[in-house]
Design an enzyme around this catalytic site. Structure first.
Site, PDB file in Angstrom:
ATOM      1  N   TYR A 125      32.028  40.097  45.731  1.00  0.00           N
ATOM      2  CA  TYR A 125      31.227  39.780  44.533  1.00  0.00           C
ATOM      3  C   TYR A 125      30.634  38.368  44.565  1.00  0.00           C
ATOM      4  CZ  TYR A 125      35.490  37.452  42.795  1.00  0.00           C
ATOM      5  OH  TYR A 125      36.584  36.648  42.668  1.00  0.00           O
ATOM      6  N   GLU A 126      31.180  37.498  45.427  1.00  0.00           N
ATOM      7  CA  GLU A 126      30.616  36.146  45.531  1.00  0.00           C
ATOM      8  C   GLU A 126      29.239  36.176  46.190  1.00  0.00           C
ATOM      9  OE1 GLU A 126      33.712  33.022  46.768  1.00  0.00           O
ATOM     10  OE2 GLU A 126      34.689  34.920  47.216  1.00  0.00           O
ATOM     11  N   HIS A 156      35.412  36.987  48.532  1.00  0.00           N
ATOM     12  CA  HIS A 156      35.209  38.241  47.808  1.00  0.00           C
ATOM     13  C   HIS A 156      33.772  38.715  47.994  1.00  0.00           C
ATOM     14  CE1 HIS A 156      38.522  36.188  45.737  1.00  0.00           C
ATOM     15  NE2 HIS A 156      38.992  37.393  45.502  1.00  0.00           N
ATOM     16  N   HIS A 181      39.591  35.711  33.318  1.00  0.00           N
ATOM     17  CA  HIS A 181      40.142  35.166  34.560  1.00  0.00           C
ATOM     18  C   HIS A 181      41.289  34.212  34.238  1.00  0.00           C
ATOM     19  CE1 HIS A 181      40.281  34.242  38.776  1.00  0.00           C
ATOM     20  NE2 HIS A 181      40.050  32.962  38.570  1.00  0.00           N
ATOM     21  N   ASN A 236      47.314  41.651  34.266  1.00  0.00           N
ATOM     22  CA  ASN A 236      46.838  42.056  32.941  1.00  0.00           C
ATOM     23  C   ASN A 236      46.831  43.577  32.873  1.00  0.00           C
ATOM     24  OD1 ASN A 236      44.439  41.438  34.908  1.00  0.00           O
ATOM     25  ND2 ASN A 236      43.694  43.023  33.534  1.00  0.00           N
ATOM     26  N   MET A 283      39.384  43.659  42.991  1.00  0.00           N
ATOM     27  CA  MET A 283      38.075  43.423  43.626  1.00  0.00           C
ATOM     28  C   MET A 283      38.217  42.907  45.059  1.00  0.00           C
ATOM     29  SD  MET A 283      36.407  41.416  40.401  1.00  0.00           S
ATOM     30  CE  MET A 283      36.661  41.990  38.705  1.00  0.00           C
ATOM     31  N   SER A 284      39.328  43.240  45.702  1.00  0.00           N
ATOM     32  CA  SER A 284      39.543  42.687  47.054  1.00  0.00           C
ATOM     33  C   SER A 284      40.393  43.631  47.893  1.00  0.00           C
ATOM     34  CB  SER A 284      40.246  41.331  46.935  1.00  0.00           C
ATOM     35  OG  SER A 284      41.576  41.492  46.474  1.00  0.00           O
ATOM     36  N   ALA A 295      45.644  39.827  42.843  1.00  0.00           N
ATOM     37  CA  ALA A 295      45.847  39.980  41.407  1.00  0.00           C
ATOM     38  C   ALA A 295      45.119  41.257  41.010  1.00  0.00           C
ATOM     39  CB  ALA A 295      45.262  38.788  40.654  1.00  0.00           C
ATOM     40  N   HIS A 310      41.447  29.753  44.191  1.00  0.00           N
ATOM     41  CA  HIS A 310      41.417  29.944  45.651  1.00  0.00           C
ATOM     42  C   HIS A 310      41.087  28.615  46.321  1.00  0.00           C
ATOM     43  CE1 HIS A 310      41.620  34.357  46.186  1.00  0.00           C
ATOM     44  NE2 HIS A 310      41.242  34.350  44.924  1.00  0.00           N
ATOM     45  N   SER A 347      44.350  35.651  44.117  1.00  0.00           N
ATOM     46  CA  SER A 347      44.016  34.748  43.013  1.00  0.00           C
ATOM     47  C   SER A 347      45.259  34.225  42.305  1.00  0.00           C
ATOM     48  CB  SER A 347      43.170  35.478  41.965  1.00  0.00           C
ATOM     49  OG  SER A 347      41.909  35.763  42.480  1.00  0.00           O
TER      50      SER A 347
HETATM   51  N1  HPA Z   1      40.176  44.430  36.980  1.00  0.00           N
HETATM   52  C1  HPA Z   1      39.666  44.081  38.183  1.00  0.00           C
HETATM   53  N2  HPA Z   1      40.133  43.087  38.907  1.00  0.00           N
HETATM   54  C2  HPA Z   1      41.172  42.402  38.422  1.00  0.00           C
HETATM   55  C3  HPA Z   1      41.768  42.710  37.190  1.00  0.00           C
HETATM   56  C4  HPA Z   1      41.233  43.786  36.413  1.00  0.00           C
HETATM   57  O1  HPA Z   1      41.699  44.121  35.317  1.00  0.00           O
HETATM   58  N3  HPA Z   1      42.787  41.823  37.003  1.00  0.00           N
HETATM   59  C5  HPA Z   1      42.816  41.036  38.105  1.00  0.00           C
HETATM   60  N4  HPA Z   1      41.845  41.374  38.960  1.00  0.00           N
END
Ligand code: HPA
Length: 273
Positions: free
Chosen positions: A85-86, A83, A247, A235, A211-212, A113, A61, A30
């Site tokens: 989750y999609e 992903h 995001h 983050n 998440m990947s 990310a 993406h 991402s």
């Molecule tokens: N949690 C889950 N997925 C993420 C995060 C997070 O804090 N930051 C970027 N992708």
């Protein structure tokens, strides 16, 4: 048509459209897609045109396969990933990596990310993945095993190639970046974690959460590829700072470290061949 035939149909399409036989594969996470601009003598194939590739829906993406060279090394760069989750089937999530494996890629660099859990991690850090924890609730190898792709029970003792880890750490030092390393933990998402979940993940040994990456890494090892992983800490994980997660913060941090990320990958990729 079974999955193997679908993979080979995509491989056939790519070979018909491009004479490069890539040795190194790269998946851009991402907000990190701009690295694809560094590829020389490019052939660009939209996922939408490759047989059996799904549509890409996440902001940040793009959805293109970029073939060409980084330095002297032939590469295949997946600019944008699927992903879980999609709502994609897990087989569709790993499909592009399966295709790269069957195209002849021997090494795969996975990037993402991630939220930073480890005390020493700060937004903007690039963390070498030294191992992972799969808490996505799925495994991409579930179901009948196709021996043409790999064994039923693949070893996962060294998913992230130790030599590649050293090589990336060395490259980080060379360009003046902190050589951070850690364990990446994958959840299915798409909601971010709660502070209580992050405290739990910290006790489980996670340094970064996302998440990947894990399904792709598992399939790559299943196929016998050598794997490297880099997390861009975009983050602090939930509850570590009082700020809510978004995001937007993820893509803004990725944008801020883009130049470091591009320099690191440019240095590392030719040496993964
Ligand atoms: N949690 C889950 N997925 C993420 C995060 C997070 O804090 N930051 C970027 N992708």
């Amino acid at each position: 048509m079974d999955q193997f035939e679908r993979i080979m149909e995509a491989v056939g399409f790519i070979k018909k459209n491009c004479s490069v036989l890539p040795r190194v594969g790269v998946v851009l996470g991402s907000g990190l897609g701009e690295f694809a601009d560094q590829v020389l003598d490019k052939t660009v194939l939209a996922y939408a045109d490759i047989p059996h590739f799904q549509k890409v829906s996440v902001a940040g993406h793009v959805g293109r396969l970029v073939l060409g060279r980084i330095g002297k090394v032939a590469v295949a760069v997946l600019q944008g990933r699927y992903h879980y989750y999609e709502g994609h089937d897990i087989q569709d999530v790993v499909f592009p990596v399966r295709v790269l494996g069957q195209l002849g890629v021997k090494s795969l660099l996975l990037t993402n990310a991630a939220g930073g859990i480890g005390r020493e991690l700060r937004p903007g850090d690039l963390m070498v993945i030294r191992d992972h924890i799969n808490l996505m609730g799925i495994n991409p190898l579930r179901g009948a095993n196709d021996e043409r792709l790999g064994p039923r029970f693949p070893d996962m003792s060294h998913v992230y190639d130790p030599e590649f880890q050293k090589l990336i750490a060395g490259a980080q030092k060379k360009i003046g970046l902190a050589a951070k390393k850690g364990v990446y933990l994958a959840l299915s998402g798409p909601s971010y974690e709660t502070p209580a979940e992050i405290r739990m993940l910290a006790t489980l040994g996670a340094d970064a959460v996302g998440m990947s990456t894990v399904p792709e890494a598992v399939c790559a090892r299943h196929m016998g590829l050598r794997v490297a992983g880099i997390s861009c800490v975009t983050n602090l994980a939930a509850g570590i700072s009082s700020q809510p997660l978004s995001h937007q913060e993820v893509t803004e941090t990725a944008e801020r470290v883009k130049n470091d990320f591009i320099r690191l990958l440019s240095l590392v990729i030719p040496r993964l061949a």
